[in-house]
Design an enzyme around this catalytic site. Structure first.
Site, mmCIF file in Angstrom:
data_model
loop_
_atom_site.group_PDB
_atom_site.id
_atom_site.type_symbol
_atom_site.label_atom_id
_atom_site.label_comp_id
_atom_site.label_asym_id
_atom_site.label_seq_id
_atom_site.Cartn_x
_atom_site.Cartn_y
_atom_site.Cartn_z
ATOM 1 N N ASP A 186 15.061 15.548 108.191
ATOM 2 C CA ASP A 186 14.257 17.308 107.036
ATOM 3 C C ASP A 186 15.249 17.885 109.016
ATOM 4 O OD1 ASP A 186 14.170 19.541 106.304
ATOM 5 O OD2 ASP A 186 12.008 18.539 104.975
ATOM 6 N N LYS A 243 16.694 26.575 100.779
ATOM 7 C CA LYS A 243 17.144 28.197 101.943
ATOM 8 C C LYS A 243 18.484 28.007 102.154
ATOM 9 C CE LYS A 243 12.545 26.608 100.684
ATOM 10 N NZ LYS A 243 11.938 25.325 101.567
ATOM 11 N N ARG A 284 24.069 12.362 83.459
ATOM 12 C CA ARG A 284 22.734 12.275 84.513
ATOM 13 C C ARG A 284 22.622 11.222 86.028
ATOM 14 N NH1 ARG A 284 19.500 8.217 84.315
ATOM 15 N NH2 ARG A 284 20.072 7.979 81.601
HETATM 16 C C1 LIG Z 1 11.663 24.380 100.923
HETATM 17 C C2 LIG Z 1 11.606 23.654 102.016
HETATM 18 C C3 LIG Z 1 11.373 22.027 101.380
HETATM 19 C C4 LIG Z 1 11.387 21.563 100.047
HETATM 20 O O1 LIG Z 1 12.068 22.701 99.352
HETATM 21 P P1 LIG Z 1 12.389 22.655 97.627
HETATM 22 O O2 LIG Z 1 13.171 22.752 97.339
HETATM 23 O O3 LIG Z 1 11.477 23.869 97.614
HETATM 24 O O4 LIG Z 1 12.004 21.133 96.777
HETATM 25 C C5 LIG Z 1 11.348 21.015 101.900
HETATM 26 N N1 LIG Z 1 11.630 20.966 103.651
HETATM 27 C C6 LIG Z 1 11.419 22.252 104.220
HETATM 28 C C7 LIG Z 1 11.697 22.284 105.620
HETATM 29 C C8 LIG Z 1 11.253 23.335 103.110
HETATM 30 O O5 LIG Z 1 11.291 24.834 104.215
#
Ligand SMILES: *Cc1c(COP(=O)(O)O)cnc(C)c1O
Length: 387
Positions: free
Chosen positions: A180, A205, A55
């Site tokens: 992000d 992504k 974990r």
């Molecule tokens: C998809 C996404 C997230 C969240 O990611 P998950 O893997 O779906 O939890 C956060 N920020 C951005 C910009 C995203 O495109």
């Protein structure tokens, strides 16, 4: 957790070889997937390998982290079971009562979490237009603000925030800066080098790039007390990525440099062409000189402006929905950053309260032939307009 030393080879080289790791027993050029949940304790009662239990930590996960740390020039990286678990691990490392500044226009699921669950944790969140440096200067409160969060380029208008300027504002107030960077990818932007403390990726992504893994990642410039609380959050919440997914992520990242550049080149070409299209009212892409964030993007993004763009369809919401319905090659789906191109009527998924214009179609450019992508969307626009 993994660290990276200053690399001798280029990032493109290092990522293609997943840092060149060779499995010691067989000399295999691809690492095995480490599935064990537990490890043998040494007779002297120590754990000299550093592995105790699955974990907190896993060797396949560490390999994925090493590749991400290399890309971000980070001291350490952590991978998570989703982008959301990575992002929330940062916010949950704050203390109840802490003040947070976040973007008004940002990834909607994280925005929803900040509007609802973050309150139960006692966080005080102000949503600000982070593309406005003066507004940020007013919003960040010395001694009170503990975290500033940016997303750049940000969903779904691809607004640009000035990482370097806002890092100065955050640090001047004693706050951390988290970015992000999912849409920028580490190929085009390195937030840590611009002053950010933590970089977050929805590895679901572009990092993975094949629409077959849900994963998240964080990278840090410094392994300080705040980072250690994030490490503890992943361990205690059990938010580590599974070893099979970590293997897929490593495999996906081997082609990150090629994929990100090919997709960004397609996005740039499509943005240019649709800017002159009779049925398109506006194209939102930071690579276009007409985009309000272009100058900052040109400074902080190197080599490309990413794979994401949006078009605003003439004729309003119904025509936009009809355009999305009329494509045959583009895939009508949410998400982004995969090798296949996706189209989405964004307001439909964000729901009530979304700042997304109703005539907007969000496009995630993949790596297909750009002529095919243009032709398919062009015919869908014509048909939606009765042509
Ligand atoms: C998809 C996404 C997230 C969240 O990611 P998950 O893997 O779906 O939890 C956060 N920020 C951005 C910009 C995203 O495109």
């Amino acid at each position: 957790m993994s660290s990276s030393k200053t690399p001798r080879w280029s990032k493109r080289t290092l990522t293609a070889q997943a840092l060149g790791h060779v499995e010691p027993t067989t000399h295999a050029v691809v690492s095995p997937i480490h599935v064990a949940t537990t490890y043998i304790r040494d007779p002297d009662n120590q754990y000299t390998t550093g592995y105790v239990y699955g974990r907190p930590d896993n060797a396949t996960v560490r390999e994925a982290e090493a590749v991400i740390a290399m890309w971000e020039e980070a001291e350490a990286a952590l991978v998570f079971s989703s982008g959301m678990s990575a992002a929330t691990a940062v916010f949950l490392a704050l203390a109840p009562g802490d003040h947070v500044v976040a973007p008004t226009v940002m990834y909607w699921a994280l925005r929803n979490w900040l509007l609802t669950e973050a309150k139960h944790w006692g966080l005080v969140v102000d949503f600000v237009d982070t593309s406005d440096v003066d507004a940020m200067r007013k919003a960040v409160q010395p001694g009170r603000t503990k975290l500033v969060w940016l997303e750049t380029p940000s969903n779904p208008l691809w607004s640009i925030s000035d990482i370097q300027a806002i890092a100065g504002i955050a640090h001047g107030a004693g706050a951390k800066l988290g970015v992000d960077s999912t849409v920028a990818t580490p190929v085009f932007t390195r937030p840590l080098a611009l002053g950010a403390d933590i970089v977050m990726h929805a590895a679901t992504k572009s990092l993975n790039g094949h629409s077959d893994v849900i994963a998240g990642a964080l990278a840090t410039g410094k392994q300080d007390a705040f980072w250690n609380r994030i490490v503890a959050n992943r361990r205690n919440l059990g938010a580590i990525l599974g070893p099979f997914e970590a293997f897929l992520l490593i495999r996906g990242m081997r082609t990150l440099d090629l994929r990100a550049r090919a997709a960004a080149a397609n996005a740039a070409e499509l943005a240019q062409r649709f800017s002159n299209h009779a049925h398109v009212a506006a194209v939102l892409y930071p690579g276009l000189k007409t985009h309000p964030g272009h100058d900052i993007a040109a400074r902080q993004m190197q080599g490309g402006f990413g794979a994401m763009l949006s078009i605003r369809v003439r004729g309003g919401e119904a025509t936009a929905v009809a355009t999305a319905a009329g494509v045959t090659l583009w895939k009508r789906a949410t998400s982004l950053g995969g090798v296949e191109s996706l189209i989405e009527h964004r307001a439909s998924i964000e729901g009530a309260g979304s700042p997304c214009p109703p005539d907007l179609l969000r496009l995630s450019a993949g790596i297909e032939d750009v002529e095919d992508l243009y032709a398919d969307l062009d015919q869908a626009l014509r048909r939606a307009h009765g042509g």
